[in-house]
Structure formats: structure tokens, C-alpha cells
Design a protein around this motif. Structure first.
Motif, PDB file in Angstrom:
ATOM      1  N   GLY A  69       0.814  -1.204   0.000  1.00  0.00           N
ATOM      2  CA  GLY A  69       0.000   0.000   0.000  1.00  0.00           C
ATOM      3  C   GLY A  69       0.850   1.258   0.000  1.00  0.00           C
ATOM      4  O   GLY A  69       2.089   1.205   0.072  1.00  0.00           O
ATOM      5  N   PRO A  70       0.221   2.422  -0.050  1.00  0.00           N
ATOM      6  CA  PRO A  70       0.961   3.684  -0.202  1.00  0.00           C
ATOM      7  C   PRO A  70       1.854   4.048   0.968  1.00  0.00           C
ATOM      8  O   PRO A  70       2.829   4.786   0.794  1.00  0.00           O
ATOM      9  N   VAL A  71       1.559   3.534   2.172  1.00  0.00           N
ATOM     10  CA  VAL A  71       2.431   3.832   3.306  1.00  0.00           C
ATOM     11  C   VAL A  71       3.335   2.659   3.653  1.00  0.00           C
ATOM     12  O   VAL A  71       3.968   2.637   4.709  1.00  0.00           O
ATOM     13  N   GLY A  72       3.392   1.676   2.750  1.00  0.00           N
ATOM     14  CA  GLY A  72       4.352   0.598   2.886  1.00  0.00           C
ATOM     15  C   GLY A  72       3.839  -0.694   3.476  1.00  0.00           C
ATOM     16  O   GLY A  72       4.566  -1.698   3.500  1.00  0.00           O
ATOM     17  N   GLU A  73       2.600  -0.720   3.952  1.00  0.00           N
ATOM     18  CA  GLU A  73       2.058  -1.934   4.544  1.00  0.00           C
ATOM     19  C   GLU A  73       1.410  -2.802   3.455  1.00  0.00           C
ATOM     20  O   GLU A  73       1.062  -2.322   2.393  1.00  0.00           O
ATOM     21  N   ARG A  74       1.278  -4.089   3.726  1.00  0.00           N
ATOM     22  CA  ARG A  74       0.606  -4.984   2.791  1.00  0.00           C
ATOM     23  C   ARG A  74      -0.906  -4.807   2.945  1.00  0.00           C
ATOM     24  O   ARG A  74      -1.436  -4.774   4.066  1.00  0.00           O
ATOM     25  N   ILE A  75      -1.594  -4.687   1.822  1.00  0.00           N
ATOM     26  CA  ILE A  75      -3.043  -4.505   1.828  1.00  0.00           C
ATOM     27  C   ILE A  75      -3.664  -5.442   0.793  1.00  0.00           C
ATOM     28  O   ILE A  75      -2.980  -5.984  -0.076  1.00  0.00           O
ATOM     29  N   GLY A  76      -4.967  -5.624   0.879  1.00  0.00           N
ATOM     30  CA  GLY A  76      -5.686  -6.353  -0.151  1.00  0.00           C
ATOM     31  C   GLY A  76      -5.961  -5.430  -1.326  1.00  0.00           C
ATOM     32  O   GLY A  76      -6.429  -4.306  -1.142  1.00  0.00           O
ATOM     33  N   SER A  77      -5.641  -5.874  -2.536  1.00  0.00           N
ATOM     34  CA  SER A  77      -5.856  -5.051  -3.714  1.00  0.00           C
ATOM     35  C   SER A  77      -6.412  -5.920  -4.843  1.00  0.00           C
ATOM     36  O   SER A  77      -6.788  -7.079  -4.626  1.00  0.00           O
ATOM     37  N   HIS A  78      -6.438  -5.376  -6.053  1.00  0.00           N
ATOM     38  CA  HIS A  78      -6.988  -6.117  -7.181  1.00  0.00           C
ATOM     39  C   HIS A  78      -6.623  -5.441  -8.496  1.00  0.00           C
ATOM     40  O   HIS A  78      -6.250  -4.270  -8.520  1.00  0.00           O
ATOM     41  N   PHE A  79      -6.727  -6.209  -9.574  1.00  0.00           N
ATOM     42  CA  PHE A  79      -6.753  -5.653 -10.920  1.00  0.00           C
ATOM     43  C   PHE A  79      -7.843  -6.390 -11.673  1.00  0.00           C
ATOM     44  O   PHE A  79      -8.444  -7.345 -11.152  1.00  0.00           O
ATOM     45  N   ALA A  80      -8.161  -5.943 -12.872  1.00  0.00           N
ATOM     46  CA  ALA A  80      -9.258  -6.545 -13.638  1.00  0.00           C
ATOM     47  C   ALA A  80      -8.725  -7.214 -14.891  1.00  0.00           C
ATOM     48  O   ALA A  80      -7.769  -6.740 -15.519  1.00  0.00           O
ATOM     49  N   LEU A  81      -9.358  -8.313 -15.260  1.00  0.00           N
ATOM     50  CA  LEU A  81      -9.188  -8.910 -16.570  1.00  0.00           C
ATOM     51  C   LEU A  81     -10.477  -8.671 -17.334  1.00  0.00           C
ATOM     52  O   LEU A  81     -11.554  -9.090 -16.884  1.00  0.00           O
ATOM     53  N   LEU A  82     -10.398  -7.962 -18.457  1.00  0.00           N
ATOM     54  CA  LEU A  82     -11.605  -7.668 -19.228  1.00  0.00           C
ATOM     55  C   LEU A  82     -12.096  -8.911 -19.950  1.00  0.00           C
ATOM     56  O   LEU A  82     -11.383  -9.905 -20.086  1.00  0.00           O
ATOM     57  N   GLY A  83     -13.335  -8.827 -20.415  1.00  0.00           N
ATOM     58  CA  GLY A  83     -13.964  -9.987 -21.026  1.00  0.00           C
ATOM     59  C   GLY A  83     -13.218 -10.533 -22.227  1.00  0.00           C
ATOM     60  O   GLY A  83     -13.301 -11.733 -22.529  1.00  0.00           O
ATOM     61  N   SER A  84     -12.479  -9.687 -22.914  1.00  0.00           N
ATOM     62  CA  SER A  84     -11.715 -10.132 -24.082  1.00  0.00           C
ATOM     63  C   SER A  84     -10.557 -11.039 -23.691  1.00  0.00           C
ATOM     64  O   SER A  84      -9.998 -11.745 -24.537  1.00  0.00           O
ATOM     65  N   ARG A  85     -10.177 -11.007 -22.408  1.00  0.00           N
ATOM     66  CA  ARG A  85      -9.093 -11.806 -21.841  1.00  0.00           C
ATOM     67  C   ARG A  85      -7.703 -11.419 -22.337  1.00  0.00           C
ATOM     68  O   ARG A  85      -6.717 -12.047 -21.965  1.00  0.00           O
ATOM     69  N   ASP A  86      -7.609 -10.401 -23.185  1.00  0.00           N
ATOM     70  CA  ASP A  86      -6.279  -9.975 -23.627  1.00  0.00           C
ATOM     71  C   ASP A  86      -5.868  -8.649 -23.013  1.00  0.00           C
ATOM     72  O   ASP A  86      -4.777  -8.142 -23.294  1.00  0.00           O
ATOM     73  N   THR A  87      -6.738  -8.082 -22.157  1.00  0.00           N
ATOM     74  CA  THR A  87      -6.477  -6.779 -21.563  1.00  0.00           C
ATOM     75  C   THR A  87      -6.683  -6.830 -20.055  1.00  0.00           C
ATOM     76  O   THR A  87      -7.704  -7.340 -19.581  1.00  0.00           O
ATOM     77  N   ALA A  88      -5.709  -6.317 -19.318  1.00  0.00           N
ATOM     78  CA  ALA A  88      -5.832  -6.161 -17.870  1.00  0.00           C
ATOM     79  C   ALA A  88      -5.955  -4.677 -17.548  1.00  0.00           C
ATOM     80  O   ALA A  88      -5.422  -3.824 -18.265  1.00  0.00           O
ATOM     81  N   VAL A  89      -6.668  -4.380 -16.474  1.00  0.00           N
ATOM     82  CA  VAL A  89      -6.816  -2.998 -16.002  1.00  0.00           C
ATOM     83  C   VAL A  89      -6.227  -2.902 -14.600  1.00  0.00           C
ATOM     84  O   VAL A  89      -6.695  -3.570 -13.676  1.00  0.00           O
ATOM     85  N   VAL A  90      -5.201  -2.085 -14.470  1.00  0.00           N
ATOM     86  CA  VAL A  90      -4.592  -1.808 -13.178  1.00  0.00           C
ATOM     87  C   VAL A  90      -5.045  -0.425 -12.739  1.00  0.00           C
ATOM     88  O   VAL A  90      -4.775   0.571 -13.410  1.00  0.00           O
ATOM     89  N   GLU A  91      -5.749  -0.379 -11.648  1.00  0.00           N
ATOM     90  CA  GLU A  91      -6.258   0.882 -11.099  1.00  0.00           C
ATOM     91  C   GLU A  91      -5.316   1.325  -9.994  1.00  0.00           C
ATOM     92  O   GLU A  91      -5.274   0.700  -8.925  1.00  0.00           O
TER      93      GLU A  91
END
Length: 397
Positions: A69-91
Motif C-alpha cells: 500500500g501507499p504507506v508501505g504496509e501490505r493490503i488487499g488489492s486487485h486488478f481486472a481482466l476484461l472480457g476479451s481476456r487480452d487486456t488487464a486494467v490496473v487501477e
């Protein structure tokens, strides 16, 4: 008269997600127009909720994982795989957003984008050909230095020691050793969805414009600005950047300078709405509306510069559709946003910020009801009628 209403809001920072804002507005519309067909389009600008919204819009899925995370601790996060399966979204906001920085720890000189690099690396593990990085709602100002470190770059001071995390360290950066960068980056298309008005350096540089919002003092703003200028210089030299102006190019200041760091890796910095909204078929849905309602936390002089209400209004006007904007606050410039026909603040009376944040959904629903009742009243007035000896007002205040 109003049989189809499009509800297309942004989120309200640290209060309502775009989906929650859309639901609250829809509740207000139903109080006044119970038979209207509502088309809810929660809009994302690269910030909070982007991965979730695009996964849902494309029949994709979220991939959950721990990250730094932004202050250095481990946090739960995620990214997305779009329906096309060839594109990931990192927020980036899902791992380095301002909402993840406790108020007592809001020091943009110390926060890091290291987790963004970890998410990009995890996306590479899935074998996608394209990674879309959404920039917005950041709690960092490290120029993407942490992300590059997570991807294998070594940031060294004059003595050859690795720099710690944080934007304040960039003034000590002497050399970047790129040999350890993940080689898979060369085989993937990196697209950064960003606000092109945000630049890295100069008087309108990201540290000066957004640093105070993230907790920087005036002295820290100058320290961060100097660090980012040094970052742009060393990046350009050591990564051989030839075709991008990392100092003042469009989007280089996105998310505390993450745009510049990723551009140095070969990422393309693209206007966020051009990248994101096509997945939502926004234009076709606006064209079918009788009324378009959008919303955001603030309507002010910055709104025309890449904010959701301005983009919605611009597109709606291509089809001649009326646009109502609801906002948490109204400031100078609120009446000057092109394409906006009416606007209204959601606060019925002065109240503390903490209370407004807690009651945001309720306030937004009530404000929607008030605004629509005023619109319907105006529609019933004779065309030649005057109000208090003046022409009919053009905005709901």
C-alpha cells in the motif's frame, strides 16, 4: 416529457463510489418520475472503481491479491481482466490511492507507488497483451519511482545505494540502473488513462497543484517539485527517452507523476475518457436520453479540465440533450462549464464536512428530487412567463 433519464455520475471522493452516486440519484429520480426508464452509467475517470466498472461492463472479472500500500504496509488489492481476456486494467487508486492513506499519515513525500508495479507484474503473469493503467485519486507524489522499483529498476544515490521509497528521496537520485526491469514489459502494450492537463514539472506541475491536497506543506511542495524535476532529468538520460517530454508533456503529472514514470518505460499516455468510456457505449446511450444527470464532488473552474461532468456535457450536446449537474460543492467557475444547462449543490444547509461525507447518499437523493421538481415546474410555465421581472433562470442553485 421525461420518459428516459440517463444517470452518469462520477464518484464523490472519500464518500461515494460512482455506482453509489448513480444509485442515490436514481432514487431521487424515482420519487418524481416513477415511470421513467433509468439508464445508470457509473463513470470512471481512471480513479477509484475503474477496474470494477470495466470488469462489469465487459463481462470480465477482478483478480484479488495482496500488494504494498501507499504507506508501505501490505493490503488487499486487485486488478481486472476484461472480457476479451487480452487486456488487464490496473487501477492505481486500488493500491496507492489517497483513501488508503490514513489522515495522520498523509505525507506525499513518503508514500509510494510500489504496489502499482506489483499489480502490473501480476497482470503480466496472466499473459495479457495489453495493460491499461488508470490514473486518478492518488495519494502519492513519487513520479512512479516506486512502480519502477517493483518492476526491477534500481534507483541509486551518488554513493550507489538504493533509494528508499517516497518522492522526497528523488532529490538524491543520481542514477537509474534499468537492467533488472521485467523483460516482459517490451512485449505488452502499456496504455495510461490520464488527465492530459496534469504535467510533471513547472508552475503547474503536479506537486504544486495537488501536493497540498495530499498533505504537503509549502516547504514540502518545493522539495517534491525539485525531486520530480531531477526524476525527469535522470529518467530521460538513463532510460533513453527520446520522443516524450517528461517535464511538461500531457499527462506526465498524472497520479503524482506516475504518468512520467510509465512513459519512460514506453507507455502511451492517453486522454482518459478516450480510453475508458468506449467500453461503456456512452455516446449511444446519451443519444437516447430525454435528460442527462451527472454529478461529482465539486463543480468549479477545474471541471472543464478533464472532469466527468464536462465530458458528459460535451458528449450529450452532440445529440442536443439537456444536462443537469449535481455537486457536493459549487465554487467559482461552476456556471461556466460548457454544455451544462442546470446545476445544483446537494447541501440544503451549511454542515461540517464529516457530516456531509457520511450523509452523502441521502443528500444526493434529496438534491436530485429538488432539482427535478424545479425542472418540471419550469416546464409547466407558459413560454412568455417571467420570474420576478427577469428571464427564466438557466440554473438551479
Amino acid at each position: 416529457m421525461l420518459s428516459r433519464v440517463v444517470v452518469a455520475p462520477s464518484g464523490f471522493k472519500e464518500s461515494l463510489s460512482a455506482q453509489a452516486a448513480a444509485d442515490a440519484i436514481a432514487d431521487g429520480v424515482r420519487r418524481v418520475l416513477p415511470d421513467a426508464v433509468l439508464d445508470l452509467i457509473p463513470l470512471v475517470d481512471g480513479g477509484e472503481g475503474t477496474a470494477t466498472a470495466l470488469a462489469a461492463a465487459t463481462d470480465g472479472r477482478l483478480v484479488a491479491l495482496p500488494a504494498t500500500g501507499p504507506v508501505g504496509e501490505r493490503i488487499g488489492s486487485h486488478f481486472a481482466l476484461l472480457g476479451s481476456r487480452d487486456t488487464a486494467v490496473v487501477e492505481m487508486a486500488a493500491v496507492a490511492g489517497l483513501s488508503l492513506v490514513p489522515r495522520a499519515l498523509r505525507d506525499p513525500g513518503a508514500t509510494t507507488t510500489y504496489g502499482v508495479g506489483e499489480l502490473i507484474r501480476a497482470a503480466l503473469d496472466t499473459g495479457v497483451r495489453r495493460i491499461l493503467i488508470g490514473c486518478g485519486d492518488s495519494g502519492t507524489s513519487d513520479g512512479g519511482a516506486g512502480a519502477l522499483q517493483a518492476l526491477g529498476a534500481r534507483l541509486l544515490d551518488a554513493y550507489g545505494f538504493e533509494l528508499p521509497h517516497g518522492g522526497r528521496e528523488l532529490t538524491r537520485l543520481a542514477r537509474i540502473a534499468p537492467s533488472g526491469l521485467d523483460p516482459r514489459l517490451r512485449d505488452v502494450d502499456l496504455l495510461v488513462a490520464c488527465n492530459p492537463y496534469n504535467v510533471l514539472c513547472g508552475e503547474r506541475g503536479v506537486a504544486r497543484v495537488f501536493g497540498p491536497q495530499k498533505g504537503a506543506t509549502p516547504a514540502q511542495v518545493e522539495e517534491l517539485s525539485a525531486g520530480l524535476e531531477n526524476w525527469a532529468r535522470v529518467l530521460t538520460r538513463d532510460l533513453g527517452v527520446l520522443d516524450t517530454d517528461l517535464y511538461g508533456g500531457p499527462g506526465t503529472g498524472a497520479s503524482g507523476g506516475l504518468g512520467a514514470g510509465l512513459a519512460a518505460l514506453g507507455a502511451r499516455l492517453l486522454p482518459r475518457f478516450d480510453v475508458l468510456l468506449d467500453h461503456l457505449d456512452l455516446d449511444a446511450r446519451l443519444a437516447r436520453a430525454d435528460l442527462v444527470v451527472t454529478a461529482e464532488g465539486a463543480l468549479d473552474h477545474q471541471t472543464p479540465h478533464g472532469k466527468v461532468p464536462a465530458e458528459v456535457a460535451r458528449r450529450a450536446k452532440l445529440y442536443g440533450r439537456p444536462v443537469l449537474v449535481l455537486a457536493g460543492t459549487l465554487s467559482e467557475g461552476a456556471r461556466d462549464v460548457p454544455g451544462v444547462d442546470a446545476f445544483s449543490g446537494i447541501l440544503p444547509a451549511p454542515m461540517a464536512l464529516a457530516e456531509a461525507l457520511v450523509r452523502a447518499s441521502e443528500l444526493l437523493t434529496d438534491a436530485t428530487e429538488r432539482a427535478l421538481r424545479m425542472i418540471l415546474l419550469g416546464a409547466r410555465l407558459p413560454a412568455h412567463a417571467e420570474v420576478s421581472g427577469t428571464q427564466r433562470p438557466s440554473s438551479v442553485r
